[in-house]
Design a protein around this motif. Structure first.
Motif, short mmCIF file in Angstrom:
data_model
loop_
_atom_site.label_atom_id
_atom_site.label_comp_id
_atom_site.label_asym_id
_atom_site.label_seq_id
_atom_site.Cartn_x
_atom_site.Cartn_y
_atom_site.Cartn_z
N MET A 218 0.85 -1.19 0.00
CA MET A 218 0.00 0.00 0.00
C MET A 218 0.89 1.24 0.00
O MET A 218 1.96 1.25 0.63
N PHE A 219 0.46 2.27 -0.71
CA PHE A 219 1.14 3.55 -0.74
C PHE A 219 0.15 4.59 -0.24
O PHE A 219 -0.96 4.70 -0.77
N GLY A 220 0.53 5.35 0.82
CA GLY A 220 -0.45 6.23 1.42
C GLY A 220 0.08 7.54 1.94
O GLY A 220 1.30 7.73 2.07
N TYR A 221 -0.85 8.43 2.23
CA TYR A 221 -0.57 9.74 2.81
C TYR A 221 -1.11 9.76 4.23
O TYR A 221 -2.34 9.73 4.43
N ARG A 222 -0.19 9.73 5.20
CA ARG A 222 -0.55 9.65 6.61
C ARG A 222 -1.61 8.55 6.80
O ARG A 222 -1.49 7.46 6.27
N ASN A 223 -2.68 8.83 7.56
CA ASN A 223 -3.78 7.87 7.69
C ASN A 223 -5.01 8.33 6.93
O ASN A 223 -6.12 7.85 7.17
N LEU A 224 -4.80 9.26 5.98
CA LEU A 224 -5.93 9.89 5.31
C LEU A 224 -6.32 9.19 4.01
O LEU A 224 -7.50 9.17 3.65
N ALA A 225 -5.37 8.63 3.29
CA ALA A 225 -5.67 8.01 2.00
C ALA A 225 -4.58 7.02 1.63
O ALA A 225 -3.42 7.16 2.05
N GLY A 226 -4.95 6.03 0.83
CA GLY A 226 -3.97 5.05 0.38
C GLY A 226 -4.46 4.27 -0.83
O GLY A 226 -5.67 4.12 -1.04
N VAL A 227 -3.52 3.79 -1.63
CA VAL A 227 -3.81 2.93 -2.77
C VAL A 227 -2.79 1.80 -2.76
O VAL A 227 -1.68 1.94 -2.23
N GLY A 228 -3.17 0.67 -3.35
CA GLY A 228 -2.23 -0.44 -3.38
C GLY A 228 -2.79 -1.63 -4.12
O GLY A 228 -3.90 -1.58 -4.68
N ALA A 229 -2.03 -2.71 -4.12
CA ALA A 229 -2.44 -3.93 -4.82
C ALA A 229 -1.77 -5.13 -4.17
O ALA A 229 -0.67 -5.02 -3.60
N THR A 230 -2.46 -6.27 -4.23
CA THR A 230 -1.89 -7.53 -3.76
C THR A 230 -2.16 -8.61 -4.79
O THR A 230 -3.10 -8.51 -5.59
N TYR A 231 -1.35 -9.65 -4.76
CA TYR A 231 -1.58 -10.83 -5.59
C TYR A 231 -1.86 -12.01 -4.69
O TYR A 231 -1.09 -12.28 -3.75
N ARG A 232 -2.95 -12.72 -4.93
CA ARG A 232 -3.29 -13.91 -4.16
C ARG A 232 -3.11 -15.14 -5.05
O ARG A 232 -3.67 -15.21 -6.15
N GLU A 233 -2.38 -16.10 -4.56
CA GLU A 233 -2.03 -17.29 -5.32
C GLU A 233 -3.26 -18.01 -5.86
O GLU A 233 -4.22 -18.26 -5.13
N ASN A 234 -3.23 -18.32 -7.15
CA ASN A 234 -4.28 -19.08 -7.84
C ASN A 234 -5.63 -18.38 -7.86
O ASN A 234 -6.63 -19.01 -8.20
N GLN A 235 -5.68 -17.09 -7.50
CA GLN A 235 -6.95 -16.38 -7.51
C GLN A 235 -6.90 -15.11 -8.33
O GLN A 235 -7.73 -14.90 -9.19
N GLY A 236 -5.92 -14.24 -8.10
CA GLY A 236 -5.85 -13.05 -8.92
C GLY A 236 -5.21 -11.86 -8.24
O GLY A 236 -4.57 -11.97 -7.19
N ILE A 237 -5.40 -10.69 -8.85
CA ILE A 237 -4.82 -9.43 -8.39
C ILE A 237 -5.93 -8.57 -7.78
O ILE A 237 -7.00 -8.43 -8.39
#
Length: 281
Positions: A218-237
């Motif tokens: 996750m990439f964020g600004y303090r505790n106000l906002a954030g964006v990110g991504a994860t990959y889960r095995e055999n399921q997707g992004i």
């Protein structure tokens, strides 16, 4: 024929959530409190998280999950909470609700160890009589079942590092007990005074079904906002974002791009969440 195919696929999907619906959430690595009763130990005041998600959206009978996790910290050492997961997969309803308690122990000047216990009940029912045509020779009876679930968790905090381990066991009367174990970790890396990058990782072990891992950031600004991504095995992004709309209230959204075994049936999943925190500092 379409009804029979639906029943077979729905039963296969139901097997993946027999013991705990938590594995159906898209944001497990981001919200370890969903699977670890000690994760919020050491935090004072009120916190709550509510989620709704649909997996393999657009496919008839796909999982639809609603869940919540609420906790009250009396001080920095003791807290209690309640947790619920309510899921529908095809013609099957799976409901789990329980309570947890946690304590926080200071190990050193900058490190803490949290302990959490969970006790709940699982109730599920499915009726396939409307989905199966008996003329085709395939008949399944209504089925109901209930059982107790017990769980515990550990969370270690040192500066910006947070690692946890937890386990939930479903106690069935026919001795087919099922266990899920979760291992989570995150670390906040300061990019500047207000910006951070938070690598996330999780591993899930199940004694009956497939294990899987999840990793991202996750990439964020303090505790106000954030964006990110994860990959889960055999399921997707999973692509995630959250923003604090008003003080103490955060809205989150997650969009899942399916790449697993059922990606031919549906390419997308989604999840929305509301988070609330009110500290008594």
């Amino acid at each position: 024929m379409k009804k029979i195919i639906l029943v077979i696929v729905a039963c296969c999907m139901a097997g993946t959530i027999w013991a705990q619906t938590a594995s159906q959430y898209l944001e497990l690595a981001k919200h370890p409190e969903l699977v670890n009763p000690s994760y919020e130990s050491g935090q004072k005041g009120i916190s709550a998280l509510v989620l709704y998600g649909e997996k393999w959206s657009g496919f008839k009978g796909a999982p639809k999950t609603t869940g919540f996790n609420a906790r009250y910290g009396f001080n920095k050492f003791v807290g209690v909470g309640v947790k619920g997961d309510f899921e529908k997969v095809g013609h099957r309803h799976n409901n789990i609700i329980g309570a947890n308690a946690d304590v926080n122990i200071r190990i050193s000047e900058q490190s803490y160890l949290g302990f959490g216990l969970y006790l709940g009940a699982e109730m599920w029912h499915y009726s396939l009589e409307d989905a199966v045509n008996s003329d085709n020779g395939m008949v399944l009876e209504n089925y109901d079942r209930s059982n107790f679930i017990g769980g515990f968790g550990l969370t270690y905090r040192w500066k910006r590092l947070v690692v946890g381990a937890s386990s939930y066991i479903s106690f069935y009367t026919d001795e087919t007990n099922m266990a899920n174990c979760y291992f989570t970790g995150s670390y906040d890396i300061s990019v500047s005074k207000n910006w951070y990058i938070r690598p996330l990782a999780m591993y899930c072990y199940n004694n009956k079904f497939d294990n899987f891992y999840e990793a991202g950031a996750m990439f964020g600004y303090r505790n106000l906002a954030g964006v990110g991504a994860t990959y889960r095995e055999n399921q997707g992004i999973n692509i995630m974002a959250n923003v604090e709309v008003i003080k103490m209230l955060t809205v989150g959204a997650c969009y899942g791009i399916n790449t697993g075994e059922l990606s031919d049936l549906s390419k997308k999943s989604f999840e929305i969440s509301l988070g609330f925190k009110m500290n008594r500092d």
